[in-house]
Design a protein around this motif. Structure first.
Motif, PDB file in Angstrom:
ATOM      1  N   ARG A   1     123.955 -23.034  88.678  1.00 13.13           N
ATOM      2  CA  ARG A   1     124.958 -22.339  89.487  1.00 13.13           C
ATOM      3  C   ARG A   1     124.376 -20.991  89.952  1.00 13.13           C
ATOM      4  O   ARG A   1     124.215 -20.058  89.161  1.00 13.13           O
ATOM      5  CB  ARG A   1     126.224 -22.095  88.670  1.00 13.13           C
ATOM      6  N   VAL A   2     124.053 -20.908  91.240  1.00 15.73           N
ATOM      7  CA  VAL A   2     123.549 -19.665  91.819  1.00 15.73           C
ATOM      8  C   VAL A   2     124.212 -19.447  93.172  1.00 15.73           C
ATOM      9  O   VAL A   2     124.766 -20.381  93.771  1.00 15.73           O
ATOM     10  CB  VAL A   2     122.010 -19.678  92.004  1.00 15.73           C
ATOM     11  N   LEU A   3     124.144 -18.227  93.647  1.00 16.59           N
ATOM     12  CA  LEU A   3     124.558 -17.910  95.007  1.00 16.59           C
ATOM     13  C   LEU A   3     123.297 -17.742  95.841  1.00 16.59           C
ATOM     14  O   LEU A   3     122.435 -16.927  95.523  1.00 16.59           O
ATOM     15  CB  LEU A   3     125.380 -16.612  95.039  1.00 16.59           C
ATOM     16  N   TRP A   4     123.184 -18.530  96.902  1.00 19.86           N
ATOM     17  CA  TRP A   4     122.030 -18.446  97.795  1.00 19.86           C
ATOM     18  C   TRP A   4     122.349 -17.498  98.950  1.00 19.86           C
ATOM     19  O   TRP A   4     123.375 -17.640  99.614  1.00 19.86           O
ATOM     20  CB  TRP A   4     121.682 -19.818  98.357  1.00 19.86           C
ATOM     21  N   VAL A   5     121.457 -16.556  99.186  1.00 22.13           N
ATOM     22  CA  VAL A   5     121.631 -15.555 100.238  1.00 22.13           C
ATOM     23  C   VAL A   5     120.335 -15.464 101.037  1.00 22.13           C
ATOM     24  O   VAL A   5     119.242 -15.551 100.463  1.00 22.13           O
ATOM     25  CB  VAL A   5     121.985 -14.181  99.629  1.00 22.13           C
ATOM     26  N   CYS A   6     120.443 -15.286 102.341  1.00 17.62           N
ATOM     27  CA  CYS A   6     119.262 -15.176 103.199  1.00 17.62           C
ATOM     28  C   CYS A   6     119.000 -13.721 103.578  1.00 17.62           C
ATOM     29  O   CYS A   6     119.891 -13.029 104.082  1.00 17.62           O
ATOM     30  CB  CYS A   6     119.452 -16.012 104.466  1.00 17.62           C
ATOM     31  N   ASP A   7     117.790 -13.273 103.321  1.00 20.52           N
ATOM     32  CA  ASP A   7     117.288 -12.002 103.837  1.00 20.52           C
ATOM     33  C   ASP A   7     116.301 -12.334 104.950  1.00 20.52           C
ATOM     34  O   ASP A   7     115.146 -12.673 104.678  1.00 20.52           O
ATOM     35  CB  ASP A   7     116.602 -11.217 102.712  1.00 20.52           C
ATOM     36  N   PRO A   8     116.722 -12.265 106.215  1.00 17.24           N
ATOM     37  CA  PRO A   8     115.832 -12.628 107.307  1.00 17.24           C
ATOM     38  C   PRO A   8     114.979 -11.468 107.803  1.00 17.24           C
ATOM     39  O   PRO A   8     114.333 -11.577 108.848  1.00 17.24           O
ATOM     40  CB  PRO A   8     116.815 -13.071 108.396  1.00 17.24           C
ATOM     41  N   MET A   9     114.978 -10.368 107.050  1.00 16.20           N
ATOM     42  CA  MET A   9     114.289  -9.159 107.487  1.00 16.20           C
ATOM     43  C   MET A   9     112.862  -9.072 106.937  1.00 16.20           C
ATOM     44  O   MET A   9     111.884  -8.950 107.683  1.00 16.20           O
ATOM     45  CB  MET A   9     115.071  -7.918 107.040  1.00 16.20           C
ATOM     46  N   HIS A  10     112.733  -9.125 105.602  1.00 12.63           N
ATOM     47  CA  HIS A  10     111.492  -8.711 104.959  1.00 12.63           C
ATOM     48  C   HIS A  10     110.315  -9.642 105.204  1.00 12.63           C
ATOM     49  O   HIS A  10     109.163  -9.208 105.135  1.00 12.63           O
ATOM     50  CB  HIS A  10     111.727  -8.521 103.459  1.00 12.63           C
ATOM     51  N   GLY A  11     110.579 -10.916 105.456  1.00 10.84           N
ATOM     52  CA  GLY A  11     109.471 -11.827 105.721  1.00 10.84           C
ATOM     53  C   GLY A  11     108.975 -11.777 107.147  1.00 10.84           C
ATOM     54  O   GLY A  11     108.024 -12.491 107.494  1.00 10.84           O
ATOM     55  N   ASN A  12     109.589 -10.944 107.971  1.00 11.31           N
ATOM     56  CA  ASN A  12     109.252 -10.898 109.401  1.00 11.31           C
ATOM     57  C   ASN A  12     108.754  -9.534 109.863  1.00 11.31           C
ATOM     58  O   ASN A  12     108.861  -9.189 111.032  1.00 11.31           O
ATOM     59  CB  ASN A  12     110.480 -11.314 110.226  1.00 11.31           C
TER      60      ASN A  12
END
Length: 464
Positions: free
Chosen positions: A355-366
């Protein structure tokens, strides 16, 4: 076994854990203080100061994050890449709050579900660096690690780590949180008047008219409900708002980790929602050891180098009892890597029933550097990673439950593209960040609208 078939118990305090236990492990990204006695004196001073948040606020947030794990809420987490002491001003704070409120309004209106609002501020004063030293010409000095540690000026005096800065950081965090709470309690977030959240400089934005139509629709709906009921809907006057920061500087975090009356265990009372950065997520490292013992909801940044077995082992250490709302994974793969690197992680956690919450950080990899020497991010890559995240989660049968963004309410030109198609020549006009490039207001609002459209396009997943 699917998580819904398990009987969950609260995470229990490890018997061998203490707030200072991290010192027995390798602690990465820590400054070297020249005076150990001065550091200890500052820590004692911090332990005597009032906490910045309360245990009941922390547990309330954990419950909301548990609901986000079940798809009943959506997490919006955003703020500065690195706060500065000079940025603790009414205009900077209120404009940042306005952006997050406007984004949450777009999300609530479009997704038809409550939004968990978390500010990446009131403590985001420390930053990891790729090297301990910075060299300019023939001079090498300690790298700038955020205002909590040293100063950005390239001088020997500014770059020496100073523990007294932790006292100043605590004070600035308290001022920020006090002002945010006062604004919200005073009706700043009142849905009866969302037009008050407008930022003056964005009247020319291509997105302005779409946002105004949304505000008008919400205002009409509120007035309609109140006409039918014959009374004001008072719970629209304010919102819950929480804070977060990367718990990087461990002497600072340790000093504000406390036990409280009527609740068992230890709480980090410097923030509601601390996270571990990608550089310090070593399973045997000091940060993971520290995080395993605190009762706060916690998050971990997950990059393209992480393997599925590493992720499962981190879950075993950080959430062994599978407590709802406890653990968030913030994936930051980059637009070029997400399609290859994310699915194996989703599948591993899904198969194991974690049980986890998935969140997207679209900043740091770009992040990239331009020909004129600026660190920037291209909005098209941010958009691409976020859209792909929704699609990959839908394909895996998991749920993207939130977004993590670096943004500001100031009229900056730090990320290329977006509604006004900023180019490299625009960067020098209003580049203010001391570390990483941030979305400006209209780029942030564009992301919120993108989330709504993409969620509507893919629909709800068949399983979570």
């Amino acid at each position: 076994m699917p998580s819904k078939d398990r009987t969950l118990t609260a995470v229990k305090l490890p018997k061998d854990w203490s707030p200072a236990g991290w010192r027995q492990h390798v602690a990465l990204q820590q400054p070297t203080y020249p005076d150990a006695a001065a550091l200890e004196g500052v820590q004692e001073e911090l332990r005597a100061l009032p906490p910045l948040v309360t245990s009941w606020e922390i547990l309330s947030l954990k419950q909301q994050l548990a609901e986000a794990q079940e798809g009943k809420r959506f997490l919006l987490q955003g703020g500065d890449c690195a706060e500065t002491f000079d940025g603790c001003t009414p205009d900077v704070i209120s404009n940042r709050l306005k952006v997050l409120l406007q984004m949450s309004l777009v999300l609530v209106h479009g997704m038809r579900k409550p939004v968990v609002r978390v500010g990446r501020f009131a403590g985001q004063y420390a930053k990891p660096r790729s090297a301990d030293m910075e060299t300019i010409g023939d001079v090498s000095l300690p790298s700038y690690r955020g205002d909590l540690v040293n100063g950005p000026e390239f001088t020997e005096a500014a770059r020496i780590p100073d523990p007294r800065r932790m006292i100043k950081g605590h004070a600035r965090s308290a001022m920020t949180m006090n002002f945010v709470r006062s604004l919200i309690d005073g009706g700043f977030a009142d849905l009866h008047h969302p037009e008050y959240w407008n930022l003056e400089w964005v009247g020319h934005s291509p997105l302005a008219e779409e946002y105004r139509r949304m505000v008008t629709a919400i205002g009409d709906a509120v007035r309609f409900m109140e006409t039918l009921s014959g009374q004001e809907v008072h719970n629209l006057n304010r919102v819950d708002f929480y804070t977060s920061h990367e718990a990087l500087l461990l002497p600072y975090e340790e000093s504000q980790t406390r036990q409280v009356p009527r609740h068992w265990g230890w709480f980090n009372l410097s923030t509601h929602y601390p996270w571990i950065g990608m550089r310090t997520a070593d399973l045997e490292g000091a940060h993971v050891d520290y995080f395993r013992g605190i009762r706060n909801p916690i998050a971990i940044k997950v990059g393209p180098s992480v393997h599925p077995d590493q992720l499962l082992k981190l879950i075993d250490v950080l959430n062994p009892d599978d407590e709802a709302g406890r653990l968030t994974f913030i994936h930051r793969m980059g637009a070029k890597a997400i399609e290859e690197k994310l699915p194996p992680l989703l599948n591993a956690v899904q198969r194991d029933g974690r049980r986890v919450l998935w969140v997207c950080d679209p900043m740091h990899g770009n992040t990239e550097s331009t020909t004129n020497g600026y660190k920037t991010r291209r909005f098209r890559n941010i958009r691409s990673e976020l859209e792909m995240a929704f699609e990959l989660h839908a394909a895996a049968g998991t749920r993207l439950g939130g977004v993590h963004l670096e943004l500001t309410g100031e009229d900056v030109t730090e990320c290329l593209g977006g509604a006004r198609e900023l180019t490299e020549s625009d960067l020098e006009r209003a580049y203010k960040s001391t570390v990483d490039p941030r979305l400006n207001y209209e780029q942030a609002l564009e992301v919120a609208m993108l989330i709504v459209r993409k969620q509507a396009q893919i629909g709800a997943p068949s399983k979570a």
